[in-house]
Design a protein around this motif. Structure first.
Motif, mmCIF file in Angstrom:
data_model
loop_
_atom_site.group_PDB
_atom_site.id
_atom_site.type_symbol
_atom_site.label_atom_id
_atom_site.label_comp_id
_atom_site.label_asym_id
_atom_site.label_seq_id
_atom_site.Cartn_x
_atom_site.Cartn_y
_atom_site.Cartn_z
ATOM 1 N N ASN A 36 16.144 -4.798 0.369
ATOM 2 C CA ASN A 36 16.220 -6.038 1.141
ATOM 3 C C ASN A 36 15.053 -6.977 0.841
ATOM 4 O O ASN A 36 14.947 -8.051 1.433
ATOM 5 N N GLY A 37 14.142 -6.549 -0.063
ATOM 6 C CA GLY A 37 12.992 -7.365 -0.422
ATOM 7 C C GLY A 37 11.802 -7.200 0.492
ATOM 8 O O GLY A 37 10.762 -7.822 0.272
ATOM 9 N N HIS A 38 11.924 -6.362 1.519
ATOM 10 C CA HIS A 38 10.836 -6.167 2.468
ATOM 11 C C HIS A 38 9.831 -5.143 1.936
ATOM 12 O O HIS A 38 10.201 -4.194 1.238
ATOM 13 N N ARG A 39 8.581 -5.327 2.297
ATOM 14 C CA ARG A 39 7.525 -4.403 1.905
ATOM 15 C C ARG A 39 7.463 -3.239 2.896
ATOM 16 O O ARG A 39 7.579 -3.448 4.106
ATOM 17 N N TYR A 40 7.209 -2.036 2.357
ATOM 18 C CA TYR A 40 7.072 -0.844 3.187
ATOM 19 C C TYR A 40 5.760 -0.146 2.841
ATOM 20 O O TYR A 40 5.362 -0.091 1.674
ATOM 21 N N TYR A 41 5.104 0.377 3.873
ATOM 22 C CA TYR A 41 3.775 0.963 3.724
ATOM 23 C C TYR A 41 3.779 2.408 4.209
ATOM 24 O O TYR A 41 4.398 2.729 5.230
ATOM 25 N N GLU A 42 3.050 3.265 3.482
ATOM 26 C CA GLU A 42 2.908 4.661 3.869
ATOM 27 C C GLU A 42 1.499 4.900 4.409
ATOM 28 O O GLU A 42 0.687 3.970 4.508
ATOM 29 N N GLU A 43 1.227 6.163 4.738
ATOM 30 C CA GLU A 43 -0.066 6.496 5.350
ATOM 31 C C GLU A 43 -1.240 6.048 4.477
ATOM 32 O O GLU A 43 -2.250 5.547 4.987
ATOM 33 N N HIS A 44 -1.124 6.230 3.169
ATOM 34 C CA HIS A 44 -2.214 5.849 2.267
ATOM 35 C C HIS A 44 -2.538 4.363 2.404
ATOM 36 O O HIS A 44 -3.716 3.974 2.474
ATOM 37 N N GLN A 45 -1.515 3.533 2.468
ATOM 38 C CA GLN A 45 -1.748 2.090 2.596
ATOM 39 C C GLN A 45 -2.351 1.745 3.965
ATOM 40 O O GLN A 45 -3.184 0.849 4.068
ATOM 41 N N LEU A 46 -1.928 2.483 5.003
ATOM 42 C CA LEU A 46 -2.504 2.225 6.327
ATOM 43 C C LEU A 46 -3.993 2.555 6.343
ATOM 44 O O LEU A 46 -4.795 1.836 6.957
ATOM 45 N N LEU A 47 -4.373 3.643 5.661
ATOM 46 C CA LEU A 47 -5.791 3.997 5.589
ATOM 47 C C LEU A 47 -6.577 2.937 4.821
ATOM 48 O O LEU A 47 -7.700 2.575 5.196
ATOM 49 N N LEU A 48 -5.985 2.434 3.745
ATOM 50 C CA LEU A 48 -6.644 1.363 2.993
ATOM 51 C C LEU A 48 -6.780 0.108 3.850
ATOM 52 O O LEU A 48 -7.821 -0.564 3.828
ATOM 53 N N LEU A 49 -5.725 -0.201 4.602
ATOM 54 C CA LEU A 49 -5.778 -1.385 5.459
ATOM 55 C C LEU A 49 -6.871 -1.231 6.509
ATOM 56 O O LEU A 49 -7.592 -2.195 6.814
ATOM 57 N N GLN A 50 -7.000 -0.032 7.053
ATOM 58 C CA GLN A 50 -8.078 0.194 8.020
ATOM 59 C C GLN A 50 -9.435 -0.112 7.389
ATOM 60 O O GLN A 50 -10.281 -0.788 7.980
ATOM 61 N N GLN A 51 -9.646 0.373 6.166
ATOM 62 C CA GLN A 51 -10.916 0.123 5.495
ATOM 63 C C GLN A 51 -11.115 -1.370 5.235
ATOM 64 O O GLN A 51 -12.222 -1.899 5.400
#
Length: 253
Positions: A36-51
């Motif tokens: 559908n063109g939407h971005r999806y994030y996994e745990e690794h990306q959430l940890l990076l976003l936190q940093q």
């Protein structure tokens, strides 16, 4: 398990526009892009976003964050480093709270005995714990402007950064003086200061009238910005917001 960009935005408080910008500059690519063109994030990306968000709160620019993330090997050790910096920031905020508390007490004392406050407290002590450079660090909802501000800051030495910090503090003090003197937010001397602010911003990146209004609202709504203004004079955050609103209406349309 993965989460769509809308859910990540909800959980983190970061706008979807900012998350897309982080992807576009290679800072935080999603785990996958759905059919559908939407971005999806996994745990690794959430940890990076936190940093990323922790480093942004510490005033680190996006280019430097990219280098930090690219160079780090041990996530736990990286988080320990961020934790140490957060503890240092907590100490700074404690100092800022002490500065405001001391200023309140000295203003009250000045009102009782008629002595100027600066005779009680050295003027430079008014700014203990205040870091005007955090202005750039909190432009999270204006990624283009934040990126350029961070890029320029990363290329500057501390000696080059200091004059700009002093000028921003001086501008805030001048606004406080206008406010204390009873000048309305739309008065010409006040608007001249706001014009200087606007020109400084647009030298980094184009800023529309609506964006400048939003920046004005952040003076009140963003805790770091409000604390910096209120440390100088109670009500200054609202005065700055109102002055920007007047400027946007009268000069930017």
């Amino acid at each position: 398990m993965d989460w769509p960009i809308s859910e990540v935005a909800r959980m983190s408080g970061v706008t979807a526009r900012t998350l897309r910008h982080y992807d576009e500059i290679g800072l935080l690519p999603p785990a996958r892009i759905g059919s559908n063109g939407h971005r999806y994030y996994e745990e690794h990306q959430l940890l990076l976003l936190q940093q990323i968000l922790v480093l942004r709160e510490l005033g680190v620019g996006l280019p430097e964050i990219g280098r930090v993330l690219a160079d780090q090997v041990d996530t736990v050790e990286a988080l320990r480093g961020h934790h140490r910096r957060l503890l240092a920031e907590r100490d700074r905020l404690d100092a800022l709270a002490g500065t405001v508390s001391r200023t309140i007490a000295e203003l009250e004392q000045s009102g009782r005995d008629g002595r100027p406050m600066t005779a009680i407290n050295r003027p430079e002590n008014l700014f203990e714990g205040v870091q005007p450079a955090q202005y750039e660090g909190n432009l999270r909802d204006f990624p283009g402007l934040a990126e350029e501000a961070g890029r320029r800051a990363a290329a500057m030495t501390p000696a080059e950064v200091e004059p700009g910090q002093r000028e921003r503090t001086a501008l805030m003090i001048r606004l406080a003086e206008h406010m204390a003197g009873g000048a309305p937010a739309g008065a010409e001397p006040v608007q001249a200061e706001i014009d200087a602010q606007y020109r400084a911003l647009t030298s980094l990146h184009a800023v529309s009238a609506d964006e400048y209004r939003a920046i004005g609202r952040l003076c009140v709504e963003n805790a770091d910005w409000r604390a910096a203004y209120e440390a100088i004079a109670p009500g200054l955050a609202e005065f700055q917001r109102d002055a920007i609103e007047d400027y946007a209406v009268s000069r930017l349309g």
